[in-house]
Design an enzyme around this catalytic site. Structure first.
Site, PDB file in Angstrom:
ATOM      1  N   TRP A 241      63.863  11.901  46.475  1.00  0.00           N
ATOM      2  CA  TRP A 241      63.075  11.717  47.690  1.00  0.00           C
ATOM      3  C   TRP A 241      62.872  10.238  48.044  1.00  0.00           C
ATOM      4  O   TRP A 241      62.020   9.924  48.858  1.00  0.00           O
ATOM      5  CB  TRP A 241      61.703  12.387  47.523  1.00  0.00           C
ATOM      6  CG  TRP A 241      61.736  13.875  47.660  1.00  0.00           C
ATOM      7  CD1 TRP A 241      61.503  14.595  48.787  1.00  0.00           C
ATOM      8  CD2 TRP A 241      62.007  14.858  46.648  1.00  0.00           C
ATOM      9  NE1 TRP A 241      61.626  15.951  48.549  1.00  0.00           N
ATOM     10  CE2 TRP A 241      61.928  16.136  47.244  1.00  0.00           C
ATOM     11  CE3 TRP A 241      62.316  14.778  45.284  1.00  0.00           C
ATOM     12  CZ2 TRP A 241      62.142  17.322  46.543  1.00  0.00           C
ATOM     13  CZ3 TRP A 241      62.516  15.951  44.593  1.00  0.00           C
ATOM     14  CH2 TRP A 241      62.433  17.205  45.217  1.00  0.00           C
ATOM     15  N   CYS A 277      63.538  19.990  49.700  1.00  0.00           N
ATOM     16  CA  CYS A 277      63.022  21.369  49.686  1.00  0.00           C
ATOM     17  C   CYS A 277      63.875  22.374  50.447  1.00  0.00           C
ATOM     18  O   CYS A 277      64.129  23.475  49.970  1.00  0.00           O
ATOM     19  CB  CYS A 277      61.583  21.414  50.173  1.00  0.00           C
ATOM     20  SG  CYS A 277      61.387  21.065  51.928  1.00  0.00           S
ATOM     21  N   HIS A 335      57.313  21.901  54.322  1.00  0.00           N
ATOM     22  CA  HIS A 335      57.872  22.274  53.024  1.00  0.00           C
ATOM     23  C   HIS A 335      58.492  23.657  53.183  1.00  0.00           C
ATOM     24  O   HIS A 335      57.942  24.523  53.847  1.00  0.00           O
ATOM     25  CB  HIS A 335      56.787  22.281  51.951  1.00  0.00           C
ATOM     26  CG  HIS A 335      57.308  22.668  50.597  1.00  0.00           C
ATOM     27  ND1 HIS A 335      58.402  22.053  50.014  1.00  0.00           N
ATOM     28  CD2 HIS A 335      56.917  23.631  49.723  1.00  0.00           C
ATOM     29  CE1 HIS A 335      58.648  22.619  48.842  1.00  0.00           C
ATOM     30  NE2 HIS A 335      57.764  23.577  48.649  1.00  0.00           N
ATOM     31  N   ASP A 358      59.604  29.662  45.246  1.00  0.00           N
ATOM     32  CA  ASP A 358      59.837  28.262  45.620  1.00  0.00           C
ATOM     33  C   ASP A 358      60.672  27.564  44.558  1.00  0.00           C
ATOM     34  O   ASP A 358      60.193  27.262  43.472  1.00  0.00           O
ATOM     35  CB  ASP A 358      58.499  27.541  45.788  1.00  0.00           C
ATOM     36  CG  ASP A 358      58.676  26.170  46.433  1.00  0.00           C
ATOM     37  OD1 ASP A 358      59.829  25.691  46.510  1.00  0.00           O
ATOM     38  OD2 ASP A 358      57.669  25.585  46.844  1.00  0.00           O
ATOM     39  N   TYR A 516      59.687  13.158  55.146  1.00  0.00           N
ATOM     40  CA  TYR A 516      59.078  14.464  55.416  1.00  0.00           C
ATOM     41  C   TYR A 516      58.056  14.855  54.352  1.00  0.00           C
ATOM     42  O   TYR A 516      57.192  15.682  54.583  1.00  0.00           O
ATOM     43  CB  TYR A 516      60.178  15.536  55.548  1.00  0.00           C
ATOM     44  CG  TYR A 516      60.559  16.206  54.251  1.00  0.00           C
ATOM     45  CD1 TYR A 516      59.990  17.418  53.880  1.00  0.00           C
ATOM     46  CD2 TYR A 516      61.484  15.629  53.376  1.00  0.00           C
ATOM     47  CE1 TYR A 516      60.330  18.033  52.690  1.00  0.00           C
ATOM     48  CE2 TYR A 516      61.826  16.236  52.191  1.00  0.00           C
ATOM     49  CZ  TYR A 516      61.241  17.443  51.849  1.00  0.00           C
ATOM     50  OH  TYR A 516      61.563  18.049  50.659  1.00  0.00           O
TER      51      TYR A 516
END
Length: 687
Positions: A241, A277, A335, A358, A516
């Protein structure tokens, strides 16, 4: 005495079974069927024909490295006269000379996976055995007795069979659907999905138990959630990220799961760099749909990452409103996770249906980086004791946000921030249409309703139950109409004074690029008004100009800018905070289909984009995935430079397509314009 029965060959009836089991794309060279539903095989004997009065036929099926009847991974069954629901059975449906047509039935709770099918034929005391072949057994949403049964044909089509879709990004105020090629039936993907199950740590620890538990979609879903990331195992994707993706592929570059899964396999199950994600969620969706579990990707806007399970995200800011210290608890702009449809025999009634899973590695669950499945209904009811990981998912959509302003003397003052609500616009693709469906109501009761209070009480969400203090002054960030990539534009702090008093204030406005997941980049616009007077019952609109030359080099591929306003009233020691995330719209990729869209005709796709910037673009490439492509055609490089305002065009030859709806998905990359996405439906008619 009759001579032995000799098997010449076994026809696994790939075409008929593929059609009946909705596995035609998988059945080109092998048999793939769904559990709980009969399939046909035809035995061709040599020398003499099968005679029921003389010959005894017994079949056996095995799966996994250590098959056993107790574990449900092995079964022996004779020819019988009737189907026994819930058991392996074989019936004769037809006999013509040396050909014996059989119908084999599988239990609707059999473990999924690769099976070997064998036959023992005995005549009197003599017998011989033959391996008839192999088949792969999948979950069956068409079978009412299967735990993944879904009763709507349109939903089965969308959530099991459809190979393309949309994943929602952008911000809550500007939702952007990006096209994605799930490709669950493309060549080699099923084998990769089975391989993923076979190298999961539970299989490596106890293969027999793992194969037995593959009868449960709850178990398989949890395994897939852990295997899509590589944090504890030889999983598929490495998350990153920090905007440094030079030694891999930027997460925004991907336009489908197929390329990722094939890279993982071809590199000996080495992790693929890099995912974020929506990439984790999309790959999980591909794997679960491929295995037969109805699955969809969902996006939650303003998604909280609550690590200490207090349902509170606290931001500590300095006197200018800037967040202090590296906080691990964050609000992500959006997300993504997946929902899969299944029963929950391990839970109380009422918790069947959509389950949240997830695969993005955030927190450990029972020692592994995975999350779910948890019933979406349990999240809505605030029932946080429900397996698996209900508190984390509940916080993602319900956490409260508190902003503390730290003064120079170290004292903390609570700031009012009405602009940030967690868990908004929860989105997924509509069934059968390229539109967004809002499913927030599945996760949350209407704000302020008695049912919402009950859910918060059940979840012990004390902060949300407290009454909010009312202030007579309000502020929000407004935007101008056009905010496209490359443009200069204005944003506004819109302030209302609903009191009968004058208020002497200071206004700090600041714009920064943002990823994000909430990580802020450099400043790209600022204003400090030391003496802002708010007259009674008045409203003011204060502009802040944001220039392309300021944001062009620091914008991330998310195309997001966070605008923050902090209104300080020194006399009353009051702080009012307002924030808004702005999404900059990319230029449109245009896709034209040249030729007649008929079955088995050659077509050409013409893909074009106009450079919207005032500067040339370098290193431009188009990547194309989807209908009728060969591997080599997927990436096309454009000669440098592409001047300001210039249109670039490429042509892509498509292989002949069968009748139906297909989709082309395109990504455009360059030095200054990144991750521009486009798609085109291709509807093929009969020739």
């Amino acid at each position: 005495m009759a001579q032995d029965l000799i098997l010449g060959r076994c026809d696994l009836e790939l075409e008929a079974n593929g059609r009946d089991h909705y596995t035609a794309d998988l059945c080109r060279e092998r048999l793939v069927v769904r559990r709980g539903q009969p399939f046909r095989v035809t035995l061709h004997f040599e020398g003499r024909n099968y005679e029921a009065s003389v010959d005894s036929l017994t079949f056996s099926v095995v799966t996994g490295p250590a098959p056993s009847e107790e574990a449900g991974t092995k079964a022996r069954f004779p020819l019988s006269d009737a189907v026994d629901e819930g058991a392996w059975t074989a019936l004769v449906v037809d006999q013509q000379d040396s050909a014996l047509s059989l119908q084999l039935s599988t239990p609707a709770n059999a473990p999924i996976g690769l099976y070997r099918l064998s036959l023992e034929a005995s005549t009197g005391y003599e017998g011989s055995s033959f391996v008839l072949g192999h088949f792969t057994l999948l979950f069956n949403p068409w079978c009412p007795a299967d735990a993944v049964y879904l009763d709507s044909e349109q939903e089965r089509e969308e959530y099991v069979l459809t190979q393309q879709g949309f994943i929602y990004q952008g911000s809550a105020k500007f939702i952007k659907g990006i096209p994605w090629n799930f490709g669950q039936f493309e060549d080699g993907i099923l084998d990769i999905c089975l391989m993923l199950l076979d190298i999961n740590p539970k299989f490596l620890r106890d293969a027999s138990r793992d194969c037995s538990r593959r009868s449960s979609p709850v178990y398989v879903g949890r395994v897939v959630s852990g295997m899509v990331n590589c944090n504890d195992d030889q999983g598929v994707l490495l998350g990153r990220w920090d905007n440094n993706y030079g030694d891999g592929i930027s997460p925004m570059f991907w336009i489908g799961s197929v390329d990722i899964l094939r890279r993982w396999k071809s590199c000996g199950c080495q992790r693929v760099k890099y995912g974020q994600c929506w990439v984790f969620a999309a790959v999980a969706c591909t794997v679960l749909r491929c295995l037969g579990i109805p699955t969809r990707v969902v996006t939650n806007y303003n998604s909280a990452h609550d690590q200490n399970s207090n349902l509170l995200i606290e931001y500590f800011r300095n006197e200018f409103g800037e967040i202090q210290k590296d906080k691990s608890e964050m609000i992500w702009n959006f997300h993504c996770w997946v929902e899969s449809w299944m029963t929950r025999p391990d839970l109380q009634p009422g918790y069947e249906g959509w389950q949240a899973l997830d695969p993005t590695p955030q927190e450990k669950s029972e020692g592994t980086y995975c999350c779910g499945p948890v019933p979406v209904r349990a999240i809505k009811e605030g029932d946080l004791s429900t397996k698996y990981d209900a508190p984390f998912v509940f916080a993602e959509v319900n956490a409260d946000v508190v902003d503390w302003i730290r003064q120079e003397d170290g004292s903390l003052h609570k700031s009012v921030n009405r602009s940030l609500v967690v868990g908004l616009q929860i989105s997924t693709k509509s069934v059968g249409r390229d539109e967004r469906e809002d499913i927030t109501h599945n996760y949350k009761y209407p704000e302020g309703s008695p049912e919402e209070r009950e859910a918060f009480t059940r979840a012990n969400h004390l902060n949300k139950l407290a009454d909010k203090e009312e202030t007579g002054i309000a502020m929000r960030i407004r935007v101008s109409q056009s905010m496209s990539m490359g443009s200069d534009f204005d944003v506004f702090a819109y302030i209302t004074n609903n009191t009968a008093e004058d208020h002497a204030c200071r206004l700090l406005l600041c714009a920064r690029t943002v990823s994000y997941n909430g990580v802020l980049g450099p400043e790209c616009g600022a204003k400090d008004l030391l003496n802002l007077s708010l007259e009674p019952f008045s409203e003011k609109s204060i502009p802040l100009r944001i220039l392309y030359k300021k944001y062009c080099d620091c914008l991330t591929e998310s195309n997001l800018i966070k605008v923050r306003g902090l209104l300080i009233e020194p006399a009353a020691n009051n702080y009012l905070l307002a924030e808004r995330d702005i999404y900059l719209e990319n230029p449109e990729i245009k896709i034209r289909i040249l030729g007649e869209p008929k079955q088995n005709r050659k077509l050409v796709a013409e893909v074009s984009l106009r450079n919207p910037l005032a500067v040339p673009l370098l290193g431009c490439t188009f990547t194309v995935e989807g209908a009728g492509l060969t591997e080599e055609q997927k990436t096309m490089e454009i000669p440098d430079p592409v001047e300001a305002g210039q249109e670039v065009k490429v042509r892509v030859d498509l292989l002949p397509l069968h009748v139906g709806r297909h989709k082309l998905v395109v990504n455009f990359e360059s030095d200054k314009l990144k991750a521009v996405k486009g798609f085109r439906n291709v509807i093929i008619g009969p020739s």
